[in-house]
Design a protein around this motif. Structure first.
Motif, PDB file in Angstrom:
ATOM      1  N   THR A 405       0.816  -1.222   0.000  1.00  0.00           N
ATOM      2  CA  THR A 405       0.000   0.000   0.000  1.00  0.00           C
ATOM      3  C   THR A 405       0.848   1.269   0.000  1.00  0.00           C
ATOM      4  OG1 THR A 405      -0.174  -0.172   2.412  1.00  0.00           O
ATOM      5  CG2 THR A 405      -1.980  -1.095   1.106  1.00  0.00           C
ATOM      6  N   ASN A 406       2.089   1.189   0.462  1.00  0.00           N
ATOM      7  CA  ASN A 406       2.953   2.374   0.472  1.00  0.00           C
ATOM      8  C   ASN A 406       3.345   2.837  -0.926  1.00  0.00           C
ATOM      9  OD1 ASN A 406       3.032   2.786   3.233  1.00  0.00           O
ATOM     10  ND2 ASN A 406       4.812   1.471   3.536  1.00  0.00           N
ATOM     11  N   ALA A 407       3.016   2.059  -1.939  1.00  0.00           N
ATOM     12  CA  ALA A 407       3.348   2.446  -3.315  1.00  0.00           C
ATOM     13  C   ALA A 407       2.192   3.115  -4.025  1.00  0.00           C
ATOM     14  CB  ALA A 407       3.798   1.221  -4.112  1.00  0.00           C
ATOM     15  N   ALA A 408       1.050   3.234  -3.380  1.00  0.00           N
ATOM     16  CA  ALA A 408      -0.138   3.790  -4.030  1.00  0.00           C
ATOM     17  C   ALA A 408       0.080   5.250  -4.426  1.00  0.00           C
ATOM     18  CB  ALA A 408      -1.339   3.670  -3.111  1.00  0.00           C
ATOM     19  N   ILE A 409      -0.402   5.614  -5.623  1.00  0.00           N
ATOM     20  CA  ILE A 409      -0.321   6.980  -6.131  1.00  0.00           C
ATOM     21  C   ILE A 409      -1.736   7.438  -6.469  1.00  0.00           C
ATOM     22  CG2 ILE A 409       0.588   8.475  -7.953  1.00  0.00           C
ATOM     23  CD1 ILE A 409       2.872   6.483  -8.305  1.00  0.00           C
ATOM     24  N   PRO A 410      -2.241   8.480  -5.819  1.00  0.00           N
ATOM     25  CA  PRO A 410      -3.601   8.950  -6.114  1.00  0.00           C
ATOM     26  C   PRO A 410      -3.758   9.297  -7.590  1.00  0.00           C
ATOM     27  CG  PRO A 410      -2.764   9.990  -4.120  1.00  0.00           C
ATOM     28  CD  PRO A 410      -1.605   9.240  -4.715  1.00  0.00           C
ATOM     29  N   GLY A 411      -4.846   8.838  -8.181  1.00  0.00           N
ATOM     30  CA  GLY A 411      -5.122   9.133  -9.577  1.00  0.00           C
ATOM     31  C   GLY A 411      -4.412   8.232 -10.565  1.00  0.00           C
ATOM     32  N   ALA A 412      -3.671   7.239 -10.082  1.00  0.00           N
ATOM     33  CA  ALA A 412      -2.948   6.332 -10.971  1.00  0.00           C
ATOM     34  C   ALA A 412      -3.244   4.892 -10.582  1.00  0.00           C
ATOM     35  CB  ALA A 412      -1.450   6.587 -10.903  1.00  0.00           C
ATOM     36  N   ILE A 413      -3.111   4.001 -11.566  1.00  0.00           N
ATOM     37  CA  ILE A 413      -3.212   2.570 -11.304  1.00  0.00           C
ATOM     38  C   ILE A 413      -1.799   2.051 -11.067  1.00  0.00           C
ATOM     39  CG2 ILE A 413      -3.933   0.327 -12.211  1.00  0.00           C
ATOM     40  CD1 ILE A 413      -5.813   1.866 -14.104  1.00  0.00           C
ATOM     41  N   VAL A 414      -1.604   1.410  -9.927  1.00  0.00           N
ATOM     42  CA  VAL A 414      -0.276   0.924  -9.558  1.00  0.00           C
ATOM     43  C   VAL A 414      -0.377  -0.545  -9.180  1.00  0.00           C
ATOM     44  CG1 VAL A 414       1.712   1.193  -8.011  1.00  0.00           C
ATOM     45  CG2 VAL A 414       0.396   3.208  -8.715  1.00  0.00           C
ATOM     46  N   GLY A 415       0.530  -1.348  -9.715  1.00  0.00           N
ATOM     47  CA  GLY A 415       0.636  -2.751  -9.308  1.00  0.00           C
ATOM     48  C   GLY A 415       2.015  -3.007  -8.751  1.00  0.00           C
ATOM     49  N   GLY A 416       2.101  -3.891  -7.754  1.00  0.00           N
ATOM     50  CA  GLY A 416       3.412  -4.131  -7.146  1.00  0.00           C
ATOM     51  C   GLY A 416       3.512  -5.473  -6.475  1.00  0.00           C
ATOM     52  N   LYS A 417       4.721  -5.784  -6.046  1.00  0.00           N
ATOM     53  CA  LYS A 417       4.974  -7.006  -5.271  1.00  0.00           C
ATOM     54  C   LYS A 417       6.134  -6.742  -4.338  1.00  0.00           C
ATOM     55  CE  LYS A 417       4.432 -11.207  -3.940  1.00  0.00           C
ATOM     56  NZ  LYS A 417       4.929 -10.779  -2.597  1.00  0.00           N
ATOM     57  N   THR A 418       5.909  -7.025  -3.066  1.00  0.00           N
ATOM     58  CA  THR A 418       6.952  -6.854  -2.057  1.00  0.00           C
ATOM     59  C   THR A 418       7.824  -8.098  -1.981  1.00  0.00           C
ATOM     60  OG1 THR A 418       5.428  -7.689  -0.384  1.00  0.00           O
ATOM     61  CG2 THR A 418       5.563  -5.295  -0.649  1.00  0.00           C
ATOM     62  N   GLY A 419       8.985  -7.915  -1.375  1.00  0.00           N
ATOM     63  CA  GLY A 419       9.870  -9.051  -1.154  1.00  0.00           C
ATOM     64  C   GLY A 419      10.847  -8.753  -0.036  1.00  0.00           C
ATOM     65  N   THR A 420      11.104  -9.767   0.783  1.00  0.00           N
ATOM     66  CA  THR A 420      12.127  -9.677   1.818  1.00  0.00           C
ATOM     67  C   THR A 420      12.982 -10.910   1.672  1.00  0.00           C
ATOM     68  OG1 THR A 420      10.574  -8.529   3.279  1.00  0.00           O
ATOM     69  CG2 THR A 420      12.579  -9.414   4.283  1.00  0.00           C
ATOM     70  N   ALA A 421      14.194 -10.740   1.140  1.00  0.00           N
ATOM     71  CA  ALA A 421      15.031 -11.884   0.765  1.00  0.00           C
ATOM     72  C   ALA A 421      16.048 -12.192   1.849  1.00  0.00           C
ATOM     73  CB  ALA A 421      15.749 -11.597  -0.553  1.00  0.00           C
ATOM     74  N   GLN A 422      15.997 -13.423   2.337  1.00  0.00           N
ATOM     75  CA  GLN A 422      16.992 -13.882   3.303  1.00  0.00           C
ATOM     76  C   GLN A 422      18.267 -14.261   2.563  1.00  0.00           C
ATOM     77  OE1 GLN A 422      16.073 -13.735   6.457  1.00  0.00           O
ATOM     78  NE2 GLN A 422      13.913 -13.342   6.059  1.00  0.00           N
ATOM     79  N   HIS A 423      19.392 -14.148   3.254  1.00  0.00           N
ATOM     80  CA  HIS A 423      20.651 -14.579   2.654  1.00  0.00           C
ATOM     81  C   HIS A 423      21.671 -14.824   3.757  1.00  0.00           C
ATOM     82  CE1 HIS A 423      23.065 -10.810   3.191  1.00  0.00           C
ATOM     83  NE2 HIS A 423      21.850 -10.341   3.378  1.00  0.00           N
ATOM     84  N   GLY A 424      22.832 -15.303   3.357  1.00  0.00           N
ATOM     85  CA  GLY A 424      23.882 -15.609   4.319  1.00  0.00           C
ATOM     86  C   GLY A 424      23.766 -17.026   4.850  1.00  0.00           C
ATOM     87  N   ILE A 425      24.765 -17.431   5.600  1.00  0.00           N
ATOM     88  CA  ILE A 425      24.785 -18.775   6.183  1.00  0.00           C
ATOM     89  C   ILE A 425      23.666 -18.892   7.207  1.00  0.00           C
ATOM     90  CG2 ILE A 425      26.145 -20.428   7.528  1.00  0.00           C
ATOM     91  CD1 ILE A 425      28.660 -19.127   6.378  1.00  0.00           C
ATOM     92  N   GLY A 426      22.801 -19.873   6.986  1.00  0.00           N
ATOM     93  CA  GLY A 426      21.655 -20.046   7.874  1.00  0.00           C
ATOM     94  C   GLY A 426      20.706 -18.867   7.855  1.00  0.00           C
ATOM     95  N   ASN A 427      20.703 -18.133   6.732  1.00  0.00           N
ATOM     96  CA  ASN A 427      19.848 -16.939   6.589  1.00  0.00           C
ATOM     97  C   ASN A 427      20.099 -15.918   7.696  1.00  0.00           C
ATOM     98  OD1 ASN A 427      18.596 -17.765   4.240  1.00  0.00           O
ATOM     99  ND2 ASN A 427      16.942 -18.808   5.324  1.00  0.00           N
ATOM    100  N   ALA A 428      21.360 -15.879   8.179  1.00  0.00           N
ATOM    101  CA  ALA A 428      21.695 -14.986   9.281  1.00  0.00           C
ATOM    102  C   ALA A 428      21.996 -13.569   8.812  1.00  0.00           C
ATOM    103  CB  ALA A 428      22.902 -15.526  10.051  1.00  0.00           C
ATOM    104  N   GLY A 429      22.174 -13.379   7.512  1.00  0.00           N
ATOM    105  CA  GLY A 429      22.483 -12.046   6.992  1.00  0.00           C
ATOM    106  C   GLY A 429      21.285 -11.124   7.059  1.00  0.00           C
ATOM    107  N   MET A 430      21.572  -9.807   7.042  1.00  0.00           N
ATOM    108  CA  MET A 430      20.497  -8.828   7.046  1.00  0.00           C
ATOM    109  C   MET A 430      19.632  -9.007   5.792  1.00  0.00           C
ATOM    110  SD  MET A 430      19.354  -6.455   8.995  1.00  0.00           S
ATOM    111  CE  MET A 430      20.799  -6.292  10.027  1.00  0.00           C
ATOM    112  N   PRO A 431      18.301  -9.155   5.944  1.00  0.00           N
ATOM    113  CA  PRO A 431      17.452  -9.370   4.768  1.00  0.00           C
ATOM    114  C   PRO A 431      17.494  -8.181   3.815  1.00  0.00           C
ATOM    115  CG  PRO A 431      16.266  -9.832   6.808  1.00  0.00           C
ATOM    116  CD  PRO A 431      17.533  -9.157   7.190  1.00  0.00           C
ATOM    117  N   TYR A 432      17.347  -8.473   2.537  1.00  0.00           N
ATOM    118  CA  TYR A 432      17.236  -7.434   1.525  1.00  0.00           C
ATOM    119  C   TYR A 432      15.767  -7.075   1.332  1.00  0.00           C
ATOM    120  CZ  TYR A 432      21.985  -8.939   0.279  1.00  0.00           C
ATOM    121  OH  TYR A 432      23.318  -9.268   0.309  1.00  0.00           O
ATOM    122  N   ALA A 433      15.472  -5.793   1.279  1.00  0.00           N
ATOM    123  CA  ALA A 433      14.102  -5.333   1.047  1.00  0.00           C
ATOM    124  C   ALA A 433      13.913  -5.054  -0.438  1.00  0.00           C
ATOM    125  CB  ALA A 433      13.827  -4.076   1.859  1.00  0.00           C
ATOM    126  N   TRP A 434      12.919  -5.700  -1.046  1.00  0.00           N
ATOM    127  CA  TRP A 434      12.637  -5.573  -2.475  1.00  0.00           C
ATOM    128  C   TRP A 434      11.236  -4.995  -2.696  1.00  0.00           C
ATOM    129  CZ3 TRP A 434      15.187  -6.547  -7.048  1.00  0.00           C
ATOM    130  CH2 TRP A 434      16.370  -7.314  -7.004  1.00  0.00           C
TER     131      TRP A 434
END
Length: 487
Positions: A405-434
Motif C-alpha cells: 500500500t505504500n506504493a499507491a499513487i492517487p489518480g494512478a493505477i499501480v501494481g506491485g509485489k513486495t519481497g524480503t530476501a533472506q541470505h547468508g549462512i543459515g539466513n543470518a544475513g540482514m534481509p534485503y528489502a525488495w
C-alpha cells in the motif's frame, strides 16, 4: 670524373629511395603497432588535446571538459557526478573508461569514423573529429527521486518504460564522484586507492552488476509459470497447500511470515505473499517449466547489454524438488539484478512482452547531426497475454489492499509485489528489502513505468526491513516522477 659523379648520384638516389621505403613501412604498415605502443604518448596527447563529447540527460549535458593547460590538456568533469555515476562511469587519464564512457568512447572521443562524411580522408590525414554526444533515455526527475529515496543506503533502483525498453532510471548507492579520477595528479591515485578499499564498494554498479536473491518478488515469475502451465486455472480456487510446508524429500518445514496461508487461493496467497503456497506451486510446475519461464523473463542470459554488460541473473535448472521449492520463492540459487526484476515487472505491464532494455537513445556529432539511433528493439514473449492480465490484477490488489500500500499513487493505477530476501549462512544475513512495481496514469492508455528497488541496509533494525516498508516508498517516488502525478 663524370663517372664518379654519376655513381655518387645513383648512390644518393638509392639512399633516398631507401628512406622513402622505410618511411612508408613505419608510417603505413607499422602505424597501428606504433599507435598502440605504451611508450608512444602522442595518441594520449592527441586524445586529451581536445574536448570530449558529452553524455546528455533530458537534453542537458551531465559531463564536460576542463582545460588544464597541461600536456594532457582536457580533463573530464561531471555535473551531479554521484547521481549519474552508475550510467556515465568514469573517463580517467590514469585508469581508462567504464560504463557509457567506455562503450561510447569512439563517439565521445571523436574516433568513430561515422562522425565524418569522409572517413577514408580522415584516415589518410590522421585528423581527429570533435567528440560527438550521447543522448541517454534517462528521465532526470526519476533518477533524482531514486537517488534521494536511497539516501546513501546500500541498494539500487532500475526503472524502465515497458512499451519500449527505455531505461528511465539507473541508480546505485552508495555512489562516488567520477570527477576525482579524471586527471593524473597524485590525488587521483589516492582517490582510486580509497574507492577500491572502501568496504561499501561505491564503484560497484549494484543496479546491473550485482545480483541478489529476489525473495518474494520472484513469485511473479512462479505465478506466471503456474498459470501458463495450467497448474492454476482459477485464481480464486483453494490450493492444496499445507502450512507449514515440508520440503519434498526432507524433514525441513517452510513457514510463512503471516498466519492463514493454508490452502489459500493464488489471489490471496499473492496478496499476502505466502511462501508455502508458492513453494508448492513451483514443485507442481516442475523444474523444466519453471526454468523455461524464468529464461523467458531474462534469467540465465549472458548476453544482455544496455550497451554495457549486465550481470547474469540465474535460476538453477539442476535443482532437486526441495531446492526447486526454495528457488520458486526467490531463495536458494535464484539471483537477480534490479534491472532484471524491473524487466519482470515491465513484462506484466506490457501484456507479457519483454522489450530489450537500452540506455542510449541516439548518438550525434558535435553539431547535432544524428549518427545512430536505438532503432526497434527485440521483443520476447515471457508469458501469454491472458496470464499477464491476471498478474496485473493481482499486483494491483497488492497495492490497493495488500503488502504494497505504500506504493499507491492517487489518480494512478499501480501494481506491485513486495519481497524480503533472506541470505547468508543459515539466513543470518540482514534481509534485503525488495519492491517491484508498474504504474499507469489516469490519462494513459498503458503503463508508463516499471521499477525495481532493492535496499540492503545493514544499519537498519532487522524487523524494519520489509519490501513494503522500505522499498515501496522509493518505487512510488520514482513512478510519480515519471507520471508527473500530484499528491
Amino acid at each position: 670524373m663524370t663517372r664518379y659523379i654519376r655513381h655518387a648520384a645513383c648512390f644518393c638516389a638509392l639512399l633516398l629511395v631507401a628512406l622513402l621505403v622505410n618511411a612508408i613501412r613505419v608510417q603505413v604498415f607499422q602505424a597501428r603497432a606504433h599507435d598502440t605502443n605504451p611508450a608512444n604518448r602522442r595518441e594520449n596527447i592527441a586524445r586529451y588535446g581536445r574536448e570530449r563529447g558529452d553524455i546528455l540527460v533530458d537534453g542537458r549535458p551531465v559531463t564536460g571538459s576542463r582545460d588544464t593547460g597541461e600536456q594532457l590538456r582536457y580533463e573530464r568533469t561531471y555535473r551531479d557526478g554521484p547521481l549519474y555515476a552508475p550510467v556515465t562511469g568514469f573517463a580517467s587519464q590514469e585508469y581508462g573508461t567504464t560504463l557509457l564512457e567506455h562503450t561510447e568512447d569512439p563517439v565521445l572521443s571523436g574516433s568513430d569514423p561515422m562522425l565524418t562524411p569522409f572517413p577514408l580522408w580522415n584516415d589518410f590525414t590522421r585528423r581527429r573529429n570533435p567528440g560527438g554526444d550521447v543522448v541517454t533515455t534517462l528521465n532526470g526527475a526519476a533518477q533524482q527521486a531514486a537517488f534521494r529515496g536511497l539516501a546513501g543506503r546500500k541498494g539500487a533502483v532500475a526503472a524502465l518504460e515497458p512499451a519500449t525498453g527505455r531505461v528511465l532510471a539507473l541508480v546505485s548507492s552508495p555512489s562516488y564522484d567520477p570527477g576525482v579520477l579524471s586527471g593524473n595528479s597524485p590525488g587521483v591515485g589516492r582517490s582510486w586507492a580509497w574507492l577500491n578499499a572502501n568496504p561499501d564498494k561505491p564503484m560497484l554498479n549494484r543496479a546491473v552488476r550485482q545480483t541478489y536473491p529476489p525473495g518474494s518478488t520472484f513469485k511473479v515469475v512462479t505465478a506466471a509459470a503456474a498459470l501458463d502451465a495450467g497448474v492454476i486455472r482459477d485464481v480464486d480456487a483453494p490450493t492444496d497447500s499445507p502450512a507449514p510446508y515440508t520440503l519434498p524429500g526432507t524433514t525441513t518445514s517452510l513457514s510463512n511470515e503471516s498466519d492463514g496461508c493454508e490452502d489459500l487461493s493464488l489471489r490471496e496467497a499473492f496478496r499476502w505473499s505466502c511462501n508455502t503456497v508458492f513453494a508448492k506451486l513451483g514443485v507442481d510446475v516442475g523444474v523444466r517449466d519453471m526454468t523455461a519461464t524464468a529464461r523467458a523473463f531474462g534469467f540465465n542470459d549472458d548476453a544482455l547489454r544496455i550497451p554495457f554488460s549486465v550481470a547474469r541473473s540465474t535460476f538453477d535448472p539442476s535443482v532437486d524438488r526441495a531446492q526447486l521449492a526454495l528457488s520458486s520463492i526467490g531463495q536458494y540459487n535464484t539471483r537477480a539484478t534490479p534491472l532484471q526484476m524491473a524487466m519482470v515487472s515491465a513484462a506484466v505491464a506490457d501484456g507479457g512482452q519483454i522489450r530489450t532494455p537500452y540506455l542510449v537513445e541516439r548518438t550525434t556529432t558535435a553539431g547535432g547531426s544524428i549518427v545512430d539511433t536505438a532503432g526497434p528493439r527485440p521483443v520476447r514473449q515471457a508469458m501469454t497475454p491472458e496470464t499477464a492480465a491476471v498478474l496485473k490484477e493481482l499486483m494491483t490488489q497488492v497495492v490497493t489492499e495488500g503488502t504494497g500500500t505504500n506504493a499507491a499513487i492517487p489518480g494512478a493505477i499501480v501494481g506491485g509485489k513486495t519481497g524480503t530476501a533472506q541470505h547468508g549462512i543459515g539466513n543470518a544475513g540482514m534481509p534485503y528489502a525488495w519492491f517491484v512495481a508498474w504504474a499507469q496514469g489516469e490519462r494513459d492508455m498503458q503503463p508508463k513505468v516499471a521499477v525495481a528497488v532493492v535496499v540492503e541496509d545493514a544499519s537498519a533494525v532487522r524487523g524494519d526491513i520489509t519490501g513494503g516498508g522500505v522499498a515501496a516508498p522509493i518505487a512510488r517516488a520514482v513512478m510519480k516522477a515519471v507520471l508527473n502525478a500530484k499528491e
